[in-house]
Design an enzyme around this catalytic site. Structure first.
Site, PDB file in Angstrom:
ATOM      1  N   ASN A   1     109.677  69.274  87.849  1.00  0.00           N
ATOM      2  CA  ASN A   1     108.586  69.496  88.814  1.00  0.00           C
ATOM      3  C   ASN A   1     107.547  68.403  88.673  1.00  0.00           C
ATOM      4  OD1 ASN A   1     108.150  71.625  86.578  1.00  0.00           O
ATOM      5  ND2 ASN A   1     106.268  71.977  87.665  1.00  0.00           N
ATOM      6  N   ASP A   2     106.284  68.721  88.691  1.00  0.00           N
ATOM      7  CA  ASP A   2     105.214  67.739  88.898  1.00  0.00           C
ATOM      8  C   ASP A   2     105.376  66.377  88.198  1.00  0.00           C
ATOM      9  OD1 ASP A   2     104.411  70.304  89.459  1.00  0.00           O
ATOM     10  OD2 ASP A   2     102.611  70.244  88.243  1.00  0.00           O
TER      11      ASP A   2
ATOM     12  N   ASP B   1      95.860  71.319  84.329  1.00  0.00           N
ATOM     13  CA  ASP B   1      96.243  70.052  84.956  1.00  0.00           C
ATOM     14  C   ASP B   1      95.137  68.998  84.907  1.00  0.00           C
ATOM     15  OD1 ASP B   1      98.441  71.638  85.555  1.00  0.00           O
ATOM     16  OD2 ASP B   1      97.806  72.025  87.616  1.00  0.00           O
TER      17      ASP B   1
ATOM     18  N   GLU C   1      95.682  73.823  92.171  1.00  0.00           N
ATOM     19  CA  GLU C   1      96.483  73.199  91.112  1.00  0.00           C
ATOM     20  C   GLU C   1      96.417  71.673  91.243  1.00  0.00           C
ATOM     21  OE1 GLU C   1     100.440  75.184  91.468  1.00  0.00           O
ATOM     22  OE2 GLU C   1      99.854  76.168  89.612  1.00  0.00           O
TER      23      GLU C   1
HETATM   24  C1  FRU Z   1     102.258  72.904  89.635  1.00  0.00           C
HETATM   25  C2  FRU Z   1     102.197  73.600  88.284  1.00  0.00           C
HETATM   26  C3  FRU Z   1     100.996  73.150  87.471  1.00  0.00           C
HETATM   27  C4  FRU Z   1     101.437  73.411  86.060  1.00  0.00           C
HETATM   28  C5  FRU Z   1     102.894  73.008  86.129  1.00  0.00           C
HETATM   29  C6  FRU Z   1     103.793  73.780  85.194  1.00  0.00           C
HETATM   30  O1  FRU Z   1     103.543  72.851  90.149  1.00  0.00           O
HETATM   31  O2  FRU Z   1     102.206  75.007  88.427  1.00  0.00           O
HETATM   32  O3  FRU Z   1      99.790  73.809  87.831  1.00  0.00           O
HETATM   33  O4  FRU Z   1     100.734  72.637  85.130  1.00  0.00           O
HETATM   34  O5  FRU Z   1     103.308  73.235  87.459  1.00  0.00           O
HETATM   35  O6  FRU Z   1     105.089  73.271  85.236  1.00  0.00           O
END
Ligand code: FRU
Length: 439
Positions: free
Chosen positions: A19-20, A150, A203
């Site tokens: 993910n991110d 974050d 986020e």
């Molecule tokens: C966004 C999120 C962030 C968090 C991360 C966890 O996609 O929910 O807020 O840090 O993914 O994987």
């Protein structure tokens, strides 16, 4: 064994979940691109999330060094969550969220969860270590729930700022700003709020500046669909900042699969990379051994209070011109350019794109694994650029004033384009990715 849908010119995990994007930075001649990773589960629910790591000198050749940030400490037991990097005095510093979920009967919003802000270092970027907590939940202001995460560091006017995403006790999304001169001592400055409540949680906040105007990027959760706005479960967008007030929210990318973008400023330009995915969707991805990818890196510019995104020249200029056509068949790694038109009707295999009566529509009903349509009201369609890869499409409209990013899935081996107007077509070179570990 089904199709694997591996992308040709996008970063994706060799296996498992992504993910991110995290920790984007430039250090000793290389760009470092980290990401939220769960290598032992393509569904993302295996071991606690860590940070995967790619590095590159040119955005075409990459080294995949595996997991650089392993959640090894009690204060990040349930995941080394998203964060950022900054280089100071030739040293790499990382700031991110240590996620801890207590066992018990908790709502995990007001109790039962720790979101610790962690400061760490790395010698060369391949291993993030030397971790310590700079904020526990008790250190955040009283208006915060447990959801504070974050951290993004921004160098600003000779000092450092940290922006954090927050869910407040009154269930409003906001951001908090801290400042520091040395990355060691941090002082709380203020809460950044929108004029009207915009969702319950923001986020992955970030701040981008262009010609003295600052913009707060974030992903608000909890926006209600209004007409063609906020069609996704969670939105992504930006505000114009006036002091501590966030104004004039706009969605950054209108596609099915875009979230948690992060920027990196270097030599006067700002590059953004997004997660080509979204949590909690009612559509899915049929990829079995891996899931999700990152967008192409995009260079940002601002004009009249709007942020424009365009693929960085390092990649755009390496695409190979093939000709002008209104029908064509090529391998699935293409870039298409269209000029001004009042009516557009184009398909790339089963991806269907139309523009008529000022409404732009991306229709993935036939190849979207549950994805249907996404829309955008546009005064005029001046130009459109589409990057289509094996299972992704990134659409840039009107020189990057609007974008739509999505995954799609079909079983064709080639990409067949059919359009009511002619377009220019380019082949996009595949990325070279060298792995330093066994998959
Ligand atoms: C966004 C999120 C962030 C968090 C991360 C966890 O996609 O929910 O807020 O840090 O993914 O994987």
């Amino acid at each position: 064994m089904g199709r694997d849908y591996r992308l040709n010119y996008h970063l994706m995990p060799s296996k498992g979940w992504m993910n991110d994007p995290n920790g984007l930075c430039f250090y000793h001649g290389e760009y470092h691109i980290y990401y939220q990773a769960c290598r032992n589960s393509a569904a993302g629910n295996g071991s606690a999330k860590g940070w995967g790591h790619f590095k590159t000198k040119d955005f075409l050749h990459y080294e995949d060094t595996g997991i650089a940030n392993v959640p090894s400490e009690p204060f990040e037991r349930d995941g080394a969550y998203s964060g950022s990097a900054v280089i100071k005095d030739d040293q790499m510093h990382f700031f991110y969220t240590g996620n801890v979920k207590e066992k018990g009967d908790y709502d995990y919003i007001h109790a039962g969860r720790q979101h610790n802000t962690i400061h760490a270092h790395s010698e060369n970027g391949d291993r993030i270590e030397d971790k310590h907590v700079i904020f526990y939940n008790r250190d955040y202001p009283a208006f915060c729930t447990c959801h504070v995460r974050d951290p993004k560091i921004i160098e600003y006017k000779g000092h450092y700022e940290m922006v954090l995403g927050v869910r407040t006790q009154s269930d409003e999304g906001c951001a908090m700003l801290y400042e520091s001169n040395d990355l060691m001592e941090w002082k709380y400055l203020y809460q950044i709020r929108s004029e009207h409540p915009m969702g319950y949680m923001w986020e992955c906040p970030d701040i981008y500046e262009d010609q003295g105007q600052r913009y707060l990027l974030c992903c608000p959760q909890g926006l209600k669909k209004q007409g063609y706005d906020y069609e996704n479960v969670y939105d992504n967008g930006y505000f114009r900042l006036e002091g501590d007030t966030a104004k004039d929210y706009r969605t950054l990318d209108h596609g099915f699969d875009f979230y948690a973008p992060q920027t990196m400023a270097k030599d006067g330009r700002t590059i953004l990379i997004g997660w080509m995915g979204l949590p909690d969707t009612d559509y899915s991805n049929p990829t079995v051994s891996w899931q999700h990818a990152l967008t192409l890196p995009r260079e940002l510019h601002a004009e009249d209070g709007r942020i424009l995104q365009n693929v960085i020249p390092e990649i755009a200029e390496k695409t190979v011109f093939l000709g002008t056509a209104s029908q064509s068949v090529h391998p699935k790694q293409m870039r298409y350019l269209f000029g001004r038109t009042d009516v557009l009707d184009v398909s790339f295999n089963d991806i269907h794109i139309t523009y008529a009566d000022h409404l732009f529509t991306l229709d993935l009903s036939k190849c979207g694994q549950g994805r249907t349509q996404r829309h955008l009201v546009l005064n005029a369609l001046e130009c459109m650029e589409c990057y289509v890869d094996e299972s992704s499409i990134e659409i840039f409209l009107n020189d990057g004033r609007e974008t739509m990013t999505s995954r799609y899935y079909d079983d064709f081996d080639v990409l067949t384009a059919v359009s009511n107007v002619s377009y220019q077509e380019y082949e996009v070179p595949a990325f070279h990715i060298q792995k330093e570990y066994e998959i």
